[in-house]
Write a protein that holds these residues in place. Sequence first.
Motif, mmCIF file in Angstrom:
data_model
loop_
_atom_site.group_PDB
_atom_site.id
_atom_site.type_symbol
_atom_site.label_atom_id
_atom_site.label_comp_id
_atom_site.label_asym_id
_atom_site.label_seq_id
_atom_site.Cartn_x
_atom_site.Cartn_y
_atom_site.Cartn_z
ATOM 1 N N VAL A 134 0.881 -1.163 0.000
ATOM 2 C CA VAL A 134 0.000 0.000 0.000
ATOM 3 C C VAL A 134 0.918 1.211 0.000
ATOM 4 O O VAL A 134 1.556 1.526 1.003
ATOM 5 C CB VAL A 134 -0.924 0.009 1.233
ATOM 6 N N SER A 135 1.021 1.840 -1.128
ATOM 7 C CA SER A 135 1.966 2.945 -1.247
ATOM 8 C C SER A 135 1.412 4.187 -0.559
ATOM 9 O O SER A 135 0.222 4.290 -0.239
ATOM 10 C CB SER A 135 2.237 3.248 -2.723
ATOM 11 N N GLY A 136 2.294 5.145 -0.328
ATOM 12 C CA GLY A 136 1.853 6.418 0.242
ATOM 13 C C GLY A 136 0.794 7.071 -0.619
ATOM 14 O O GLY A 136 -0.155 7.679 -0.116
ATOM 15 N N PHE A 137 0.956 6.896 -1.924
ATOM 16 C CA PHE A 137 -0.024 7.503 -2.824
ATOM 17 C C PHE A 137 -1.393 6.852 -2.671
ATOM 18 O O PHE A 137 -2.419 7.545 -2.647
ATOM 19 C CB PHE A 137 0.466 7.381 -4.262
ATOM 20 N N ASP A 138 -1.446 5.502 -2.545
ATOM 21 C CA ASP A 138 -2.724 4.806 -2.365
ATOM 22 C C ASP A 138 -3.445 5.320 -1.123
ATOM 23 O O ASP A 138 -4.664 5.564 -1.134
ATOM 24 C CB ASP A 138 -2.492 3.300 -2.222
ATOM 25 N N LEU A 139 -2.685 5.446 -0.051
ATOM 26 C CA LEU A 139 -3.275 5.838 1.229
ATOM 27 C C LEU A 139 -3.744 7.292 1.209
ATOM 28 O O LEU A 139 -4.869 7.616 1.623
ATOM 29 C CB LEU A 139 -2.237 5.629 2.333
ATOM 30 N N ILE A 140 -2.881 8.160 0.720
ATOM 31 C CA ILE A 140 -3.231 9.583 0.690
ATOM 32 C C ILE A 140 -4.425 9.823 -0.232
ATOM 33 O O ILE A 140 -5.313 10.632 0.054
ATOM 34 C CB ILE A 140 -2.016 10.405 0.226
ATOM 35 N N ARG A 141 -4.462 9.101 -1.336
ATOM 36 C CA ARG A 141 -5.573 9.272 -2.284
ATOM 37 C C ARG A 141 -6.915 8.964 -1.642
ATOM 38 O O ARG A 141 -7.873 9.729 -1.767
ATOM 39 C CB ARG A 141 -5.335 8.370 -3.498
ATOM 40 N N VAL A 142 -6.991 7.848 -0.901
ATOM 41 C CA VAL A 142 -8.270 7.463 -0.310
ATOM 42 C C VAL A 142 -8.642 8.400 0.845
ATOM 43 O O VAL A 142 -9.807 8.770 1.018
ATOM 44 C CB VAL A 142 -8.266 5.986 0.130
ATOM 45 N N LEU A 143 -7.654 8.806 1.658
ATOM 46 C CA LEU A 143 -7.957 9.708 2.778
ATOM 47 C C LEU A 143 -8.380 11.084 2.269
ATOM 48 O O LEU A 143 -9.258 11.746 2.849
ATOM 49 C CB LEU A 143 -6.743 9.827 3.701
ATOM 50 N N TYR A 144 -7.757 11.533 1.200
ATOM 51 C CA TYR A 144 -8.125 12.820 0.616
ATOM 52 C C TYR A 144 -9.576 12.799 0.141
ATOM 53 O O TYR A 144 -10.317 13.774 0.284
ATOM 54 C CB TYR A 144 -7.179 13.143 -0.523
ATOM 55 N N TYR A 145 -9.983 11.651 -0.402
ATOM 56 C CA TYR A 145 -11.355 11.510 -0.888
ATOM 57 C C TYR A 145 -12.345 11.432 0.273
ATOM 58 O O TYR A 145 -13.387 12.095 0.277
ATOM 59 C CB TYR A 145 -11.454 10.259 -1.764
ATOM 60 N N VAL A 146 -11.985 10.653 1.326
ATOM 61 C CA VAL A 146 -12.922 10.370 2.417
ATOM 62 C C VAL A 146 -13.119 11.579 3.330
ATOM 63 O O VAL A 146 -14.191 11.760 3.914
ATOM 64 C CB VAL A 146 -12.428 9.153 3.235
ATOM 65 N N ARG A 147 -12.119 12.450 3.464
ATOM 66 C CA ARG A 147 -12.225 13.545 4.431
ATOM 67 C C ARG A 147 -13.364 14.501 4.103
ATOM 68 O O ARG A 147 -13.824 15.266 4.952
ATOM 69 C CB ARG A 147 -10.905 14.304 4.512
ATOM 70 N N ARG A 148 -13.879 14.454 2.881
ATOM 71 C CA ARG A 148 -15.019 15.292 2.509
ATOM 72 C C ARG A 148 -16.325 14.733 3.045
ATOM 73 O O ARG A 148 -17.317 15.427 3.138
ATOM 74 C CB ARG A 148 -15.107 15.395 0.981
ATOM 75 N N GLU A 149 -16.330 13.387 3.385
ATOM 76 C CA GLU A 149 -17.584 12.730 3.744
ATOM 77 C C GLU A 149 -17.671 12.343 5.216
ATOM 78 O O GLU A 149 -18.700 11.883 5.686
ATOM 79 C CB GLU A 149 -17.755 11.468 2.885
ATOM 80 N N ALA A 150 -16.580 12.463 5.952
ATOM 81 C CA ALA A 150 -16.604 12.024 7.351
ATOM 82 C C ALA A 150 -15.770 12.954 8.207
ATOM 83 O O ALA A 150 -14.767 13.506 7.764
ATOM 84 C CB ALA A 150 -16.079 10.598 7.455
ATOM 85 N N ASP A 151 -16.228 13.131 9.484
ATOM 86 C CA ASP A 151 -15.455 13.964 10.389
ATOM 87 C C ASP A 151 -14.533 13.155 11.291
ATOM 88 O O ASP A 151 -13.557 13.659 11.819
ATOM 89 C CB ASP A 151 -16.388 14.833 11.249
ATOM 90 N N LYS A 152 -14.879 11.861 11.484
ATOM 91 C CA LYS A 152 -14.016 10.971 12.268
ATOM 92 C C LYS A 152 -13.769 9.702 11.444
ATOM 93 O O LYS A 152 -14.710 8.983 11.108
ATOM 94 C CB LYS A 152 -14.649 10.620 13.613
ATOM 95 N N ILE A 153 -12.492 9.445 11.141
ATOM 96 C CA ILE A 153 -12.148 8.321 10.260
ATOM 97 C C ILE A 153 -11.280 7.324 11.027
ATOM 98 O O ILE A 153 -10.311 7.715 11.691
ATOM 99 C CB ILE A 153 -11.396 8.813 9.014
ATOM 100 N N ALA A 154 -11.652 6.023 10.915
ATOM 101 C CA ALA A 154 -10.831 4.942 11.499
ATOM 102 C C ALA A 154 -10.104 4.223 10.371
ATOM 103 O O ALA A 154 -10.725 3.778 9.398
ATOM 104 C CB ALA A 154 -11.703 3.960 12.268
ATOM 105 N N LEU A 155 -8.771 4.120 10.499
ATOM 106 C CA LEU A 155 -7.987 3.370 9.513
ATOM 107 C C LEU A 155 -7.670 2.011 10.142
ATOM 108 O O LEU A 155 -6.975 1.930 11.158
ATOM 109 C CB LEU A 155 -6.706 4.126 9.169
ATOM 110 N N VAL A 156 -8.189 0.930 9.562
ATOM 111 C CA VAL A 156 -8.066 -0.420 10.130
ATOM 112 C C VAL A 156 -7.277 -1.302 9.156
ATOM 113 O O VAL A 156 -7.594 -1.373 7.965
ATOM 114 C CB VAL A 156 -9.454 -1.045 10.394
#
Length: 698
Positions: A134-156
């Motif tokens: 899971v590259s840094g780009f994969d992770l940052i891409r998904v978090l960048y997308y999700v932060r618009r839809e959630a105020d509290k995010i759990a990474l599991v």
Amino acid sequence: MKLLKGRGLLFLGLFLFYSQELSIRVVCIIIGLNQNYRKLTNIIIISHILGEEGLRLKYSIAFISPYKKLADLFAELANEVGKKIEIEIGDLEIGARKALELEAKGCDVVISRGGTSIAIKKEVTDLPVVDVPVSGFDLIRVLYYVRREADKIALVGFEPFTHGIEGLGEIMGINLKVFTLKEEWYEDTAKIKSVLQGVKAEGYNFVVGDNISVRMAKELGLETHLIKSGKESLHRALIEAENIARTRRREMEKTNRIKSIIDSAHEGIISINKDGRIDIFNPRAEILFNKKADKVIGREINDVLPELKLTKMIKMVDKPREEIWTVGKKKIAANVTPIRVAEEHIGVVATCQEVSGVQKMEQKIRKELYLKGYVAENTFDNIIGQTETIKETIIEAQDYARIDSPLLIFGETGTGKELFAQAVHNASFRHNKPFVAFNCAAIPENLLESELFGYVAGAFTGAAKGKAGLFEQAHEGTIFLDEIGEISLDIQVRLLRVLQERKVRRIGDDKITPVDVRIIVATNKDLYQLVEKGDFRKDLFYRINVLNLNIPPLRQRRNDIPLLVDYFIAEFNSRLKRVIKNPGPEIMKILSNYDWPGNVRQLENAVERLVVRAKGKEIPRRLVKETISSLEGSPTKGIKADGKLNGKNKISLSLGKPLSEMEKEIIDQVVRAEGGNKSAAAKRLGIGRTTLWRKLDG
């Protein structure tokens, strides 16, 4: 495209840090953000160039995807880079079962990701598994997308993926908490569910994770987003898999090559590890010890063959050691060698043969050498003598046998120069190798070069087939060149080159052949005088005169004559079926008082004549004096004017010729009388064979 500022710069820097881990040849990354910072796009151009070795080696790689979209993306990548990859879809246990099937089919490497990768590793035994990172780009891409839809995010996610990413929330300005799953939980869904229930209880309404985490979070009513691997991560995994597959194939080829060598060896080979367990037991060992390899490999050697006592040798043996084992009725000769890695003893390997087989092989080798005439039959025990002179000469020769330098032996005709050369060879480390003896005065000059150095087919008229010279035939052994003073200056030049370079070029050939020989030369001439006269090369003289041995003439060790006479009488009694007694003191005195210019050989010939002519069991004094009288002076001494010898043979001789012609006429008639046997003729005349050749050619 605007430049990223503030938090965005950290964002880009973090990604570039992750991208440096990519193990590929050429990486060019261009990241673009739209002006509203709402959409992150990327163009990643990856070029991987395989070496020639990769193109030659054939290997198989498979990809096991936890879900179909990832399988489709990998198939697209494989098509783009022109790779034929087997792709299977199966999550967790299903993926593990597919991996077992691939392992049975001979697959070299499997690629997978997340929990499925962990499940596969738990099941397969000898199949490398490459994780899709899971590259840094994969992770940052998904978090960048999700932060618009959630105020509290759990990474599991499973360890070690979650290590070191806790600070991403602060960098990206989101409320992010990381929940780590232990590897062993992949098959215990209750524990994963418990972690996710804790996530929900803490008020986190959005879960980002891998396939199993996302699936179970959905079951608990949580919003989810799957971390998807992009092409760059898949390509990175593919490159790593190819590297592993190539290395694995090379190691397999090397292992198979070594196994073939071990299995085809004529010796039994047994190897044990540091725990005393057998890890190699080749087919020859199966025959020697009457045990099957599949029944003994992995077992302790003491349980299988306790009589070998190999376990004790693991730490005791510092260098190769020879052993004789008794196994049942067999005697087995073994060479036990330690196996060390970084000075640590990790086991021993034993190569072994049945003693009777070793003896048969030695007999076969000796028989082949005997058939070629390349065996030294005499040792120092065969040198007869008790005088201090001969004893000192023997001790000196024994010293010379221990080293490998050229040896020059000087001695008058008949002193036993070849006898000493054979004894030196048999006392040296080359004793089991050929001993090639050659008399340089025995053949004409024009044939000498081809005999010594060999020739190729067509090198000269009559050379239909090539032939190895004596130096090649003596390889790893000893070459003895008698009457070295007789060779021409041209041959001396070639001989010097062979001694200097240890290489031989056959006549008519453009290739050179390395030779490993010890050279022993002999002469009855004063080589130093020949050097002074220009008849012998000075550089060759110094090359062959590293060690020198002077054989004393018989007249300087008269007290050895009785011993030699007794020895020769015993030899001729056995050979001629006679029972002649050893002479008494009076006859021994007559024989000892003679100077014997032909030395031991002349004495041997005289004793043979006495044994042949003696009518009873004793040699009469009259016969001894008559024999001694016939040896004195010229070859015509003792021959009557009518040509009669003192015996039944007759020679017609014209006395009106010069002495040299009369001598040659006598030699010709004796050679004819002996049926062309020049050795017998030389003995009859009381001269050396070389002298006979020279007189016939003169």
